[in-house]
Motif scaffolding. Sequence first.
Motif, PDB file in Angstrom:
ATOM      1  N   VAL A 197     -62.536 -74.117  95.007  1.00 59.50           N
ATOM      2  CA  VAL A 197     -63.927 -73.746  95.236  1.00 59.50           C
ATOM      3  C   VAL A 197     -64.527 -73.349  93.890  1.00 59.50           C
ATOM      4  CG1 VAL A 197     -65.478 -72.122  96.381  1.00 59.50           C
ATOM      5  CG2 VAL A 197     -63.444 -72.947  97.570  1.00 59.50           C
ATOM      6  N   LEU A 198     -65.653 -73.943  93.581  1.00 60.96           N
ATOM      7  CA  LEU A 198     -66.325 -73.662  92.319  1.00 60.96           C
ATOM      8  C   LEU A 198     -67.130 -72.366  92.451  1.00 60.96           C
ATOM      9  CD1 LEU A 198     -67.001 -74.778  89.493  1.00 60.96           C
ATOM     10  CD2 LEU A 198     -68.991 -75.847  90.539  1.00 60.96           C
ATOM     11  N   ARG A 199     -66.894 -71.441  91.548  1.00 62.76           N
ATOM     12  CA  ARG A 199     -67.668 -70.204  91.559  1.00 62.76           C
ATOM     13  C   ARG A 199     -68.893 -70.389  90.676  1.00 62.76           C
ATOM     14  NH1 ARG A 199     -67.127 -67.857  86.784  1.00 62.76           N
ATOM     15  NH2 ARG A 199     -65.247 -68.152  85.571  1.00 62.76           N
ATOM     16  N   GLU A 200     -69.871 -69.505  90.856  1.00 63.54           N
ATOM     17  CA  GLU A 200     -71.063 -69.596  90.033  1.00 63.54           C
ATOM     18  C   GLU A 200     -70.747 -69.116  88.616  1.00 63.54           C
ATOM     19  OE1 GLU A 200     -73.366 -65.410  91.040  1.00 63.54           O
ATOM     20  OE2 GLU A 200     -73.888 -67.211  92.143  1.00 63.54           O
ATOM     21  N   PRO A 201     -71.511 -69.585  87.626  1.00 59.53           N
ATOM     22  CA  PRO A 201     -71.301 -69.110  86.253  1.00 59.53           C
ATOM     23  C   PRO A 201     -71.477 -67.591  86.189  1.00 59.53           C
ATOM     24  CG  PRO A 201     -72.777 -71.002  86.283  1.00 59.53           C
ATOM     25  CD  PRO A 201     -72.572 -70.588  87.702  1.00 59.53           C
ATOM     26  N   ALA A 202     -70.770 -66.955  85.285  1.00 64.22           N
ATOM     27  CA  ALA A 202     -70.674 -65.497  85.250  1.00 64.22           C
ATOM     28  C   ALA A 202     -71.897 -64.780  84.682  1.00 64.22           C
ATOM     29  CB  ALA A 202     -69.442 -65.085  84.441  1.00 64.22           C
ATOM     30  N   ASN A 203     -72.643 -65.404  83.792  1.00 64.75           N
ATOM     31  CA  ASN A 203     -73.680 -64.686  83.035  1.00 64.75           C
ATOM     32  C   ASN A 203     -75.092 -65.042  83.463  1.00 64.75           C
ATOM     33  OD1 ASN A 203     -71.649 -63.621  81.175  1.00 64.75           O
ATOM     34  ND2 ASN A 203     -71.504 -65.736  80.503  1.00 64.75           N
ATOM     35  N   ARG A 204     -75.949 -64.025  83.496  1.00 64.84           N
ATOM     36  CA  ARG A 204     -77.381 -64.243  83.708  1.00 64.84           C
ATOM     37  C   ARG A 204     -78.046 -64.475  82.353  1.00 64.84           C
ATOM     38  NH1 ARG A 204     -79.628 -62.991  88.612  1.00 64.84           N
ATOM     39  NH2 ARG A 204     -78.411 -61.660  89.984  1.00 64.84           N
ATOM     40  N   MET A 258     -62.779 -71.457  88.840  1.00 66.68           N
ATOM     41  CA  MET A 258     -62.502 -72.082  90.105  1.00 66.68           C
ATOM     42  C   MET A 258     -61.407 -71.287  90.806  1.00 66.68           C
ATOM     43  SD  MET A 258     -62.572 -76.150  90.908  1.00 66.68           S
ATOM     44  CE  MET A 258     -61.749 -76.790  89.561  1.00 66.68           C
ATOM     45  N   THR A 259     -61.593 -71.058  92.083  1.00 70.45           N
ATOM     46  CA  THR A 259     -60.596 -70.352  92.878  1.00 70.45           C
ATOM     47  C   THR A 259     -60.170 -71.238  94.034  1.00 70.45           C
ATOM     48  OG1 THR A 259     -62.318 -69.322  94.211  1.00 70.45           O
ATOM     49  CG2 THR A 259     -61.546 -68.071  92.316  1.00 70.45           C
ATOM     50  N   ASP A 260     -59.040 -70.922  94.628  1.00 75.99           N
ATOM     51  CA  ASP A 260     -58.539 -71.694  95.763  1.00 75.99           C
ATOM     52  C   ASP A 260     -58.815 -70.951  97.053  1.00 75.99           C
ATOM     53  OD1 ASP A 260     -57.605 -73.860  94.417  1.00 75.99           O
ATOM     54  OD2 ASP A 260     -55.578 -73.089  94.162  1.00 75.99           O
ATOM     55  N   VAL A 261     -59.311 -71.673  98.035  1.00 71.29           N
ATOM     56  CA  VAL A 261     -59.500 -71.138  99.373  1.00 71.29           C
ATOM     57  C   VAL A 261     -58.744 -72.066 100.309  1.00 71.29           C
ATOM     58  CG1 VAL A 261     -61.151 -70.633 101.210  1.00 71.29           C
ATOM     59  CG2 VAL A 261     -61.745 -70.163  98.834  1.00 71.29           C
ATOM     60  N   GLY A 262     -57.620 -71.593 100.808  1.00 74.55           N
ATOM     61  CA  GLY A 262     -56.821 -72.411 101.698  1.00 74.55           C
ATOM     62  C   GLY A 262     -56.335 -73.689 101.035  1.00 74.55           C
ATOM     63  N   GLY A 263     -56.051 -73.645  99.752  1.00 77.77           N
ATOM     64  CA  GLY A 263     -55.551 -74.823  99.037  1.00 77.77           C
ATOM     65  C   GLY A 263     -56.647 -75.735  98.519  1.00 77.77           C
ATOM     66  N   THR A 264     -57.907 -75.471  98.864  1.00 75.11           N
ATOM     67  CA  THR A 264     -59.024 -76.284  98.400  1.00 75.11           C
ATOM     68  C   THR A 264     -59.727 -75.559  97.255  1.00 75.11           C
ATOM     69  OG1 THR A 264     -59.375 -77.104 100.638  1.00 75.11           O
ATOM     70  CG2 THR A 264     -61.176 -77.404  99.079  1.00 75.11           C
TER      71      THR A 264
END
Length: 167
Positions: free
Chosen positions: A9-16, A1-7
């Motif tokens: 944001v869920l990133r997609e899973p890393a592995n195919r 999870m990363t922050d965008v403007g304090g909110t």
Amino acid sequence: MTDVGGTPVLREPANRVSPQAIPFWTVSALVGDAVLVVGAALVWWLVPGVPGWAGLLVLLLALVAVAHVVLMPRIRYRVHRWEVTDTAVHTREGWIGRQTRIAPISRVQTVDSRQGAVMRLFGLASITVTTASAAGPITVDCLDADTARHVVARLTAITAATEDDAT
């Protein structure tokens, strides 16, 4: 999870999943769709009283089946992703609809692996993570068999080291 403007944001899973998933899903779809189309054609051809225009429906069914066999495996491969961290199991799957599941490690109860005969031919395996959730288990289909063994071992080690109760 990363922050965008304090909110957050869920990133997609890393592995195919494994690239072998594409031929596996293609063969699986081909077998299932062939049975359906051949069955419909036999009904149209052998059952008395079936109108002649039903043959057009069989042809339409065959065209949809071809599109399914060609498109579905490639779309699924682009969508299906997974990731296991020290804190959670995260999956995304689907080819028409999309489903994302995240289970905290503290909720994991069991980790199972499965490798059917056809999966074995393609060197694939699936893992199922049972959690203390009403939504049911999380499944990661079509991992390379060695990767699946490593993921099961890693999840077992992580959950054994977790002090929380998964109930």
